[in-house]
Design a protein around this motif. Sequence first.
Motif, PDB file in Angstrom:
ATOM      1  N   ASN A 261       0.700  -1.059  -0.041  1.00 45.14           N
ATOM      2  CA  ASN A 261       0.043   0.091   0.165  1.00 45.14           C
ATOM      3  C   ASN A 261       0.700   1.347   0.038  1.00 45.14           C
ATOM      4  N   MET A 262       2.038   1.094   0.754  1.00 44.12           N
ATOM      5  CA  MET A 262       2.873   2.561   0.782  1.00 44.12           C
ATOM      6  C   MET A 262       3.517   2.678  -0.499  1.00 44.12           C
ATOM      7  N   SER A 263       3.975   1.523  -1.063  1.00 41.73           N
ATOM      8  CA  SER A 263       4.628   1.766  -2.208  1.00 41.73           C
ATOM      9  C   SER A 263       3.885   2.393  -3.329  1.00 41.73           C
ATOM     10  N   HIS A 264       2.601   1.753  -3.392  1.00 39.15           N
ATOM     11  CA  HIS A 264       1.491   2.614  -4.198  1.00 39.15           C
ATOM     12  C   HIS A 264       1.268   4.046  -3.909  1.00 39.15           C
ATOM     13  N   GLU A 265       1.274   4.141  -2.456  1.00 42.19           N
ATOM     14  CA  GLU A 265       0.861   5.714  -2.099  1.00 42.19           C
ATOM     15  C   GLU A 265       2.309   6.564  -2.637  1.00 42.19           C
TER      16      GLU A 265
END
Length: 361
Positions: A261-265
């Motif tokens: 999720n953080m990488s996508h964010e």
Amino acid sequence: VSNLLLDGASEQEAVKRRLQSAANLVAQNSAAALYFNDVDAASEAVSNLDAVSDIRRGILYDNNGAVYAAFTKEGIEEFDTQASLSRPVAPLAKFIERSIKVPVTLDDEVVGSLYIESGIEGFRQVMRSNVRVAVAIFLIISLLSLKMSKDLRRKIVNPITSLAADMADLAEQKDFSARAKKFDDDETGELVDGFNHLLEQIQQRDASLVEYQKNLETKVEQRTQELSEVLDQLQGNMEQLTLAKEEAESASRAKSEFLANMSHEIRTPINGVLGMTELIQNTPLNDKQHYFAATIHTSAKSLLNIINDILDFSKIEAGSLSMEAIPFHMGNLLEDCAAILAGQAHQKNIELITDIPADQH
């Protein structure tokens, strides 16, 4: 029996030697009388055979085979050729050479012949004596054999028979506490003692085996209880490990989801930075501004690669990572790294310069 036969053979040889000696002596003494036709001298020479105890008859023949002079010991019937041929011969006399006939010579000229016949009384006496001795020896040996047989039965056969019976009872009843009966302190007694000692050792070994079996059962129960406790403890540890594994897997999934999720964010604003720097690079800029915009763009791309690497770690944990080989230029990679670190080096009054050979560009 062998000694009897040997004595008989020896006696026969002795008779033959006596006959030969007597015949030679009488033939020598009667040769002249026979040659000169002196009947009295010839009869006297033949009658001298009476001095020899074994000789029973002597006959002197001339060259024509006629009886010239004869001697018959007292008590012996007169010589009759036909009667002697038809008379039955005693069984013992069949096997004894008891007569001899020798030529009578004078100056190497045969003038007649001498016939001498011996009796078998001496031979019979020798045989009777030998038979008596043989019978006595046989009786003595029989008595000794009977006594030895009784002693053998008492000392050897009876103890061995008793021992064999005890062994049969032992094989049937399997009672190793029984003991064999001992008769005497001889070799058979030692055999019985050895057998009883063997039974004693077997009995002690059986008792030791029984005791060991009891101790073994107790030890097996103890070991079984200890193993049961260890298994219960292992079961508890397995349950704890299972819970810990589930918690770790849950934490790993949460971490992977968080990283994803953080990488996508993070990727969204970085893509914005990359887009803006590309737009700035398309505007009129001097060389220094263009260098700064290029550095920002390179740093943003490096940050995007790091985020992609983080996603790769998540794929590794998920088991879905795929490897691929991509060619790259080492000189460009070094210049990009130096451009990213140049700002930090400048703040520390350090000049960071890359010098790459021309063939590496």
